[in-house]
Design an enzyme around this catalytic site. Structure first.
Site, short mmCIF file in Angstrom:
data_model
loop_
_atom_site.label_atom_id
_atom_site.label_comp_id
_atom_site.label_asym_id
_atom_site.label_seq_id
_atom_site.Cartn_x
_atom_site.Cartn_y
_atom_site.Cartn_z
N LYS A 1 4.32 7.61 -4.25
CA LYS A 1 2.87 7.73 -4.03
C LYS A 1 2.50 9.20 -3.83
CE LYS A 1 1.11 6.93 0.10
NZ LYS A 1 0.44 6.44 1.32
N ASP B 1 7.04 8.46 7.82
CA ASP B 1 6.85 7.15 7.17
C ASP B 1 8.14 6.34 7.18
OD1 ASP B 1 4.23 7.71 6.79
OD2 ASP B 1 4.35 8.05 4.63
N ARG C 1 -10.02 7.70 10.11
CA ARG C 1 -8.88 8.61 9.95
C ARG C 1 -9.39 10.05 9.96
NH1 ARG C 1 -5.06 6.44 5.22
NH2 ARG C 1 -3.62 7.91 6.17
N ARG D 1 3.31 -0.58 5.18
CA ARG D 1 4.62 -0.32 5.78
C ARG D 1 4.97 -1.32 6.89
NH1 ARG D 1 6.35 3.23 2.69
NH2 ARG D 1 5.06 4.98 2.00
#
Length: 427
Positions: free
Chosen positions: A22, A313, A124, A386
């Site tokens: 990504k 991540d 965000r 995730r």
């Protein structure tokens, strides 16, 4: 709400060909659009985030053709900044890898463009990037809440001396770096605070170099970028596999292998998340590296206490792998989990407790002690790809697990659960 129950998995063994990264896909698409010449991108990721970038580029007049499976994209470069004659609103979903770089790139020249997205996108923070762009002359209005999208961009970025806070997201710096070569003046970017997720900056610098632009990187504290430059298409560019996506399969191999091999990344990968494999090795798994693969074989796993700032991540995967390790695992320096797709520290702590773990959630760390036996639970995924993929690992026990809203993996890995099933033997 849709749900998927995974039955206990006795063993995993096999090879997974990873979808494109990504981080690399969206950077490469934007640079190809800004460059002179035609770029053919192969192994492009087909996911929500990439679709948002493609839709935005299309609305901005960029010409491209996509193969039927959406993994090969031929982009006709614009040979300079993207401009829109008319006022425009671009909807970017919850794609940070589209929102941040476009917010900067569309401040070149004189546009009138609104960038907006899903409700979570409006939570965000983007203030540090907005502040830096304004220092360089950009005209930006936050339309609802200061420091958050939606943003109205009216061009004006000239370059010059810019300070940016590096402590929340490296994407702010990535956005500035990718935009700076096309500014009328040279840009000197000075980092305030500690720079998080440094390896993601390496991805940005690697891609800029691929498209013909060098940056003077002074120890990640100061970056000097010459203005009035032009990106040049490299012709063909192969997007490497997504290293964050690899983490689930490598962890599965460590927990219940057999050996699991992922292809599309390897020892020379540009993505910092390949360092995830070193953590599994430290925990007791056996890891083998090739030029275009990483393989992981089961070992008796022991807890670790580590700073995870360099792989935020992939570090999430260690949080669920910790359920299978002896002792208490501590993941530190992960404050930026809180400003991702969801507040990942809160979400991870909440769901780990459901399966029986003892969890201490700190402001910027998490401490996990596994139970003697995992409990069955329905796992909330918080519209976060995730979370869904991490908690699939719970099935590598003698307990089933139910994942709510499993399709949220479409953000980066639409067929994740099919790929996991393919390498799994049920108990």
């Amino acid at each position: 709400m849709e749900s998927l129950t995974l039955q206990p998995i006795a063993r995993v063994e096999g090879t997974v060909n990873l979808p494109g990264s990504k981080s690399v896909s969206n950077r490469a698409l934007l640079l190809a659009a800004l460059a002179r010449g035609t770029t053919v991108l192969t192994n492009l990721l087909d996911s929500d985030d990439v679709r948002h970038m493609l839709n935005a580029l299309s609305a901005l007049g960029v010409q491209y053709t996509l193969s039927a499976d959406r993994t090969r994209c031929e982009v006709t470069g614009n040979g300079g900044p993207l401009r829109s004659a008319a006022a425009l609103e671009l909807f970017l979903g919850n794609a940070g890898t589209a929102m941040r770089p476009l917010a900067a790139a569309l401040c070149l020249g004189s546009n009138d463009i609104v960038l907006t997205g899903e409700p979570r996108m409006k939570e965000r923070p983007i203030g540090h990037l907005v502040d830096a762009l304004r220092q360089g002359g950009a005209q930006i209005d936050c339309l609802e809440q200061e420091n958050y999208p939606p943003l109205r961009l009216r061009g004006g970025f000239q370059g010059g001396n810019v300070e940016v806070d590096g402590s929340v997201s490296s994407q702010f710096l990535t956005a500035l770096l990718m935009t700076a070569p096309l500014a009328p003046q040279d840009t000197v970017i000075v980092i305030k605070g500690d720079l998080v997720s440094k390896p993601y900056i390496d991805i940005t610098l690697h891609l800029m170099k691929t498209f013909g632009v060098e940056v003077d990187n002074q120890s990640y504290q100061r970056f000097v970028v010459r203005g009035k430059q032009q990106y040049q298409s490299p012709g063909d560019y192969l997007v490497e596999g997504d290293a964050s996506s690899a983490s689930y399969f490598l962890a599965a191999g460590a927990i219940k292998g057999g050996t699991v091999k992922v292809t599309g990344i390897g020892r020379n990968s540009v993505q910092g998340d390949i360092r995830f494999a070193d953590v599994l090795e430290k925990m007791g798994a056996t890891v083998t590296w090739g030029d275009d693969f990483i393989a992981c074989t089961h070992g008796e796993l022991k807890a670790v206490d580590m700073d995870m700032n360099h792989i935020p991540d992939a570090a999430m995967t260690i949080a669920t792998a910790a359920l299978f390790a002896q002792g208490t695992t501590t993941l530190r320096n992960i404050y930026n989990w809180r400003v991702k797709e969801t507040d990942r520290l809160f979400a991870m702590a909440t769901e780990l407790r459901k399966v029986g773990a003892e969890v201490e959630e700190g402001e910027d760390y998490i401490r996990i002690t596994p139970p003697a036996k995992l409990k069955y639970a329905e796992i909330g995924t918080y519209n976060d790809h995730r979370m869904a993929m991490c908690f699939s690992l719970v099935a590598l026990s003698d307990t089933p697990v139910t994942i709510l809203d499993p399709k949220c993996t479409a953000k980066t890995f639409p067929d994740y659960f099919e790929q996991l099933a393919r390498i799994s033997t049920l108990a």
